[in-house]
Every structure is written in C-alpha cells, then in structure tokens.
Scaffold this motif. Structure first.
Motif: not given
Ligand code: G1P
Length: 296
Positions: A15-17, A108-110, A171-173, A192-194, A204-210, A230-234, A256-258
């Motif tokens: 929606t942001r795009l 949600g992502l979770g 914007h991020y975890g 998540e997004k404090p 900030a969480v940069a979109a890659r996890y194991v 439902i948040q993955l971060t939670d 860098r993350r884009f």
């Molecule tokens: C999601 C995650 C957030 C993470 C981000 C990375 O947020 O919930 O923790 O930092 O991706 O891109 P979203 O961008 O889906 O709002």
C-alpha cells in the motif's frame, strides 16, 4: 546439518507504493533491469539455497510466471533472430525448485511465515523478505553467513541487522544487543517498530533470518501486535524471553539493504542500480549531471 530451504513471503499488499502496486506486486517492480524478487532469488542461490517457498497472496501470480520456463518466448526469440536476448532468460534455468503457497488472510508477516509450516515441517529454514535487495546487484552472501553461524553456535535464530539513522527505527524490528558495537552479537530483546525514544538501539532487522522450526510453535501462539498484525518480531521476542539463543550479524558496508517498501528507498535503489549498470550507467551519469545542472 544442511539448510537449503528459504521461505520468501511476498503476500503484502504494497500500500505504501500505490498506485504502482494496484494491479502488480511490489516484488515485480523493476530496479535497474530486473524485478526486485529476481535479485532476491539470485542472492539466495548464491548462498546455497536450492528450494524456495513463496508465500503469496491475491494478485501475485506474475511472480510465479516470472520464474516459469517460458518456452514460447524462447521459441519466439529464436524465430525472430533475437538469440542474443536469450541470455536475459538464463535465470529461469537456475538449479532451484520453486514451491508456492498462499496466505489466505492478510494477518501480517508472522502469519505469512506460519502459512509455510505444513510444507517446511520440522527443519531449520531461511526467511528472506521479497521486497528487500541486499547489496548493489544483490552481491551479498549474508544468508550463507547466517546459516554458518546458526549451525556453528547451535542457535535458535540468526538474524541480519543494519544500522539505520535514529529517526528510521520506527519502520523496523529493532535489536537490543547484549554486547554493543560488535559485528556479531547475542540479542537480549527485540521490539517491532518502536518510537525513536523507546528504541533500544539503531540496529534494524534487515530482511534475512534463519530459524529453527520451533519458531512455528511460537507464531502459533502470537497474538496480533503492532498494526493489529501477527508480528514475526513478537515471536522472536518470546523466543529470547524463554531462553532461546538468538544471534545478530551486522551487514557489511558493501551489502547495504535496499528496502523496496516505500517510494523514497525504491527511487534511491533504482537510481543507484541504473547508475551502476555496465552498459547504461556511464551515459546515464552524464545525463543526470546535465539534469542536475538544469534544476539546481
Ligand atoms: C518487516 C518486519 C520488520 C523488519 C522489516 C524489514 O516489516 O516486521 O521487523 O525490520 O520487515 O524489511 P514490514 O516492512 O513488513 O513492515
């Protein structure tokens, strides 16, 4: 242990795009010459991933089409003497298996990750968000490093982080590291997004996890959080609070993350990738310089 499966959530509505994403997925927007999700897949392949499970949603079939072998297009290029363009389709032949499932409700992502559970089952897996490219032209092996660390330290989760300007933490975890100023650290907490005032760091969480498959158990019991989702971060937070070992690795300066989730960073990514293009970049640079001269 061998980890070669990545879950790639691509169900978000983008929606942001809007309006660009009204009838096409944000993951299919071009950055330079390729759609975002192609960079993600190429990066994962470089890191040793062999199986990709996309969690899709409404309006996302063009992603499936993109990774299909299109024999009609190949025949057309041959018949019309455009064999040179076949190289552009080489990515179709990467040694990867593709799987697709759908998030039937946008919770949600979770929840999107939880949708992968019946297919992933009881094995560790990578999560790579489909709207983020790591490094110019996706030249990052961060997923390989996350996997190595996961195996080496017998962690429950290993996550990529990048330092962001303080005002962007919203914007991020965001991690609370146990040790500060280290490229590799254990997490004491994650939020998540404090707000800027409440953020425990600027990592900030940069979109890659194991993850170990135990994350599914936690997601199953995660109530809606930020934004009613439902948040993955939670779930990661509960993992840490329960004594789980969660490790962060900082991205290097050259990876860098884009984030293709909003216009500001999408525009920046497009311009940077286009300027780095070996064929079109040099002329574009001259043109941009002229343009800047005119507008400044
Ligand atoms: C999601 C995650 C957030 C993470 C981000 C990375 O947020 O919930 O923790 O930092 O991706 O891109 P979203 O961008 O889906 O709002």
């Amino acid at each position: 242990m061998h980890i070669d499966l990545a879950v790639v959530p691509v169900a978000g509505q983008g929606t942001r795009l809007l309006p660009s994403t009204k009838s096409q997925p944000k993951e299919m927007l071009p950055v330079g010459r390729k759609p975002v999700v192609q960079y993600v897949v190429e990066e994962l392949a470089l890191s040793g991933i062999k199986r990709l499970l996309f969690v899709t949603g409404p309006g996302k079939t063009s992603i499936e089409n993109h990774f299909d072998l299109n024999s009609e297009l190949i025949a057309f290029l041959r018949e019309t003497g455009k064999e040179d363009l076949l190289a552009e389709l080489a990515f179709e032949r990467q040694n990867l298996d593709y799987f697709y499932t759908r998030q039937r409700r946008q919770l949600g992502l979770g929840h999107a990750i939880l949708c992968a559970r019946p297919i992933v089952g009881n094995q560790p897996f990578v999560v790579a968000l489909g709207d983020s490219i790591l490094g110019v032209n996706a030249q990052s092996d961060i997923v390989h490093r996350l996997v190595e660390e996961f195996i080496h330290s017998k962690a429950d989760a290993v996550i990529a982080f990048e330092e962001v300007p303080r005002e962007e933490v919203i914007h991020y975890g965001i991690a609370q590291p146990r040790q500060s100023n280290r490229p590799l650290f254990e997490l004491a907490d994650i939020v998540e997004k404090p707000s800027v005032a409440d953020a425990p760091s600027n990592l900030a969480v940069a979109a890659r996890y194991v993850f170990s498959p135990y994350i599914f158990e936690l997601l199953q019991h995660t109530a809606p959080g930020k934004g009613g989702e439902i948040q993955l971060t939670d779930a990661i937070r509960v993992l840490i609070q329960g004594g789980g070992k969660v490790i962060g690795i900082k991205l290097g300066a050259d990876e860098r993350r884009f984030d293709i989730g909003n216009f500001e960073s999408y525009f920046r990514a497009f311009v940077e990738f286009a300027l780095a293009d070996p064929k079109y970049g040099p002329d574009l640079r001259d043109w941009v310089r002229t343009l800047m001269g005119r507008t400044s």
